[in-house]
Design a protein around this motif. Sequence first.
Motif, PDB file in Angstrom:
ATOM      1  N   GLY A 224     -27.027   2.776  56.087  1.00 36.30           N
ATOM      2  CA  GLY A 224     -25.923   3.650  55.755  1.00 36.30           C
ATOM      3  C   GLY A 224     -26.000   4.944  56.007  1.00 36.30           C
ATOM      4  O   GLY A 224     -26.725   5.258  56.907  1.00 36.30           O
ATOM      5  N   SER A 225     -25.098   5.865  55.553  1.00 33.19           N
ATOM      6  CA  SER A 225     -24.965   7.312  55.780  1.00 33.19           C
ATOM      7  C   SER A 225     -25.367   8.027  54.512  1.00 33.19           C
ATOM      8  O   SER A 225     -24.667   7.782  53.640  1.00 33.19           O
ATOM      9  CB  SER A 225     -23.716   7.973  56.332  1.00 33.19           C
ATOM     10  OG  SER A 225     -23.382   6.912  57.398  1.00 33.19           O
ATOM     11  N   GLY A 238     -29.904   6.968  53.813  1.00 35.57           N
ATOM     12  CA  GLY A 238     -29.270   6.247  55.308  1.00 35.57           C
ATOM     13  C   GLY A 238     -29.472   7.173  56.377  1.00 35.57           C
ATOM     14  O   GLY A 238     -29.773   8.395  56.249  1.00 35.57           O
ATOM     15  N   GLN A 239     -29.702   6.556  57.379  1.00 35.05           N
ATOM     16  CA  GLN A 239     -29.865   7.185  58.723  1.00 35.05           C
ATOM     17  C   GLN A 239     -28.856   7.220  59.563  1.00 35.05           C
ATOM     18  O   GLN A 239     -28.925   7.843  60.773  1.00 35.05           O
ATOM     19  CB  GLN A 239     -31.114   6.176  59.465  1.00 35.05           C
ATOM     20  CG  GLN A 239     -32.368   6.607  58.442  1.00 35.05           C
ATOM     21  CD  GLN A 239     -32.841   7.796  58.352  1.00 35.05           C
ATOM     22  OE1 GLN A 239     -32.793   8.991  58.910  1.00 35.05           O
ATOM     23  NE2 GLN A 239     -33.749   8.087  56.832  1.00 35.05           N
ATOM     24  N   TYR A 240     -27.584   6.707  59.402  1.00 37.47           N
ATOM     25  CA  TYR A 240     -26.388   6.349  60.543  1.00 37.47           C
ATOM     26  C   TYR A 240     -25.852   7.909  60.662  1.00 37.47           C
ATOM     27  O   TYR A 240     -25.561   7.837  62.072  1.00 37.47           O
ATOM     28  CB  TYR A 240     -25.334   5.500  60.244  1.00 37.47           C
ATOM     29  CG  TYR A 240     -24.595   5.285  60.897  1.00 37.47           C
ATOM     30  CD1 TYR A 240     -24.554   4.318  62.103  1.00 37.47           C
ATOM     31  CD2 TYR A 240     -23.229   6.199  60.978  1.00 37.47           C
ATOM     32  CE1 TYR A 240     -23.551   4.323  63.176  1.00 37.47           C
ATOM     33  CE2 TYR A 240     -22.351   5.994  62.011  1.00 37.47           C
ATOM     34  CZ  TYR A 240     -22.376   5.105  63.031  1.00 37.47           C
ATOM     35  OH  TYR A 240     -21.544   5.002  64.183  1.00 37.47           O
ATOM     36  N   GLN A 241     -25.748   8.779  59.976  1.00 38.13           N
ATOM     37  CA  GLN A 241     -25.369  10.119  60.463  1.00 38.13           C
ATOM     38  C   GLN A 241     -25.896  10.593  61.535  1.00 38.13           C
ATOM     39  O   GLN A 241     -25.441  11.383  62.291  1.00 38.13           O
ATOM     40  CB  GLN A 241     -25.516  10.982  59.106  1.00 38.13           C
ATOM     41  CG  GLN A 241     -26.713  11.548  58.592  1.00 38.13           C
ATOM     42  CD  GLN A 241     -27.591  10.368  57.664  1.00 38.13           C
ATOM     43  OE1 GLN A 241     -26.783   9.436  57.629  1.00 38.13           O
ATOM     44  NE2 GLN A 241     -28.553  10.803  57.150  1.00 38.13           N
ATOM     45  N   GLY A 242     -27.203  10.367  61.970  1.00 35.01           N
ATOM     46  CA  GLY A 242     -27.770  10.785  63.139  1.00 35.01           C
ATOM     47  C   GLY A 242     -27.574  10.086  64.231  1.00 35.01           C
ATOM     48  O   GLY A 242     -27.743  10.372  65.433  1.00 35.01           O
ATOM     49  N   LEU A 243     -26.590   8.724  64.105  1.00 31.91           N
ATOM     50  CA  LEU A 243     -26.414   7.997  65.276  1.00 31.91           C
ATOM     51  C   LEU A 243     -24.949   8.134  65.561  1.00 31.91           C
ATOM     52  O   LEU A 243     -24.338   7.583  66.399  1.00 31.91           O
ATOM     53  CB  LEU A 243     -26.776   6.498  64.831  1.00 31.91           C
ATOM     54  CG  LEU A 243     -28.267   6.323  64.540  1.00 31.91           C
ATOM     55  CD1 LEU A 243     -28.332   4.888  64.251  1.00 31.91           C
ATOM     56  CD2 LEU A 243     -29.076   6.606  65.797  1.00 31.91           C
ATOM     57  N   ALA A 244     -24.218   8.942  64.951  1.00 32.32           N
ATOM     58  CA  ALA A 244     -22.625   8.879  64.958  1.00 32.32           C
ATOM     59  C   ALA A 244     -22.419   9.244  66.158  1.00 32.32           C
ATOM     60  O   ALA A 244     -22.851  10.136  66.603  1.00 32.32           O
ATOM     61  CB  ALA A 244     -22.064   9.813  63.792  1.00 32.32           C
ATOM     62  N   ARG A 245     -21.341   8.619  66.868  1.00 37.43           N
ATOM     63  CA  ARG A 245     -20.762   8.982  68.052  1.00 37.43           C
ATOM     64  C   ARG A 245     -20.093  10.444  68.187  1.00 37.43           C
ATOM     65  O   ARG A 245     -20.476  11.065  68.973  1.00 37.43           O
ATOM     66  CB  ARG A 245     -19.840   7.886  68.536  1.00 37.43           C
ATOM     67  CG  ARG A 245     -20.589   6.495  69.070  1.00 37.43           C
ATOM     68  CD  ARG A 245     -20.937   5.689  68.044  1.00 37.43           C
ATOM     69  NE  ARG A 245     -21.220   4.178  68.588  1.00 37.43           N
ATOM     70  CZ  ARG A 245     -21.782   3.296  67.795  1.00 37.43           C
ATOM     71  NH1 ARG A 245     -22.276   3.702  66.715  1.00 37.43           N
ATOM     72  NH2 ARG A 245     -21.983   2.160  68.180  1.00 37.43           N
TER      73      ARG A 245
END
Length: 280
Positions: A224-225, A238-245
């Motif tokens: 998640g973020s 969560g780690q998605y915020q570092g993967l955001a396009r």
Amino acid sequence: MPELPEVEVTRRSVGGIEGARVLAMRLGKPLRWPLGVEPQSIEGLRVGPIGRRGKYLWLPLMPEPDSLSDRSVGGLLVHLGMSGSLAFGEHLGAPGKHDHVELVTDRGLLRLTDPRRFGAVVWSSALDAEPAARLLAGLGPEPFDPAWTSEALHAALKTRRTAVKLALLSGELVVGAGNIYASDALWEAGIDPRTPCSRIGPLRSTRLHAAIQRVLGEAIAAGGSTLRDYRNAHGEVGQYQGLARVYGRAGEACARCGGRIRRIVQGQRATYFCIGCQRR
């Protein structure tokens, strides 16, 4: 606000409570809606397989398999609201001022922490009975349901004239494409977020369908973020915020075309997109 990926990650991280026997339930300050039953009435029930519908978690509760009790099967419908999170473990320490619901079981303590108190824990005798049926009635299809196809998405888009980003946020086209994930999915599909839904044809609908599933799948895999205070049930961010396009990347170069990522406001929410390769 926890969106579908965060709620799904939470569901998976509290799986250890499945099969546990409820010893007690403790309530703190009132949440958005009342529980609907006396906390003592669920003591002795067993927690079944935890489900999810949209951003709601479903904790089914049932009598012991060999029990002669005539109590009907029911469960707790849980919503994390704007700032809620669940923690599960044997040693969580004393409750704090923002801890409002605790389910004490023989496998550990499940605790809802919600600083803003927009979350809820509600008893329902079944998912298709009140109040669960009413709360879930307006939800769109699940993004990973085989019945939700690109054709189904295109058919839903054709009937709407609103901007596609706003339609995604409504949860009517599909549940789970919250603000971060809608922005990124539209970038993946090459669609300008201001595009009227009715102008998106079959080909772009197919790209958008695939992009939504891909972005949400990656977000779940990343835990998640976490933009502020989200944690899973074991306290992990969560780690998605570092993967955001594109989300949160205003002014940066687009990874696809090198154009500039722009920030606008739609429906009082920030939208991020590339002005070079996302077309109307």
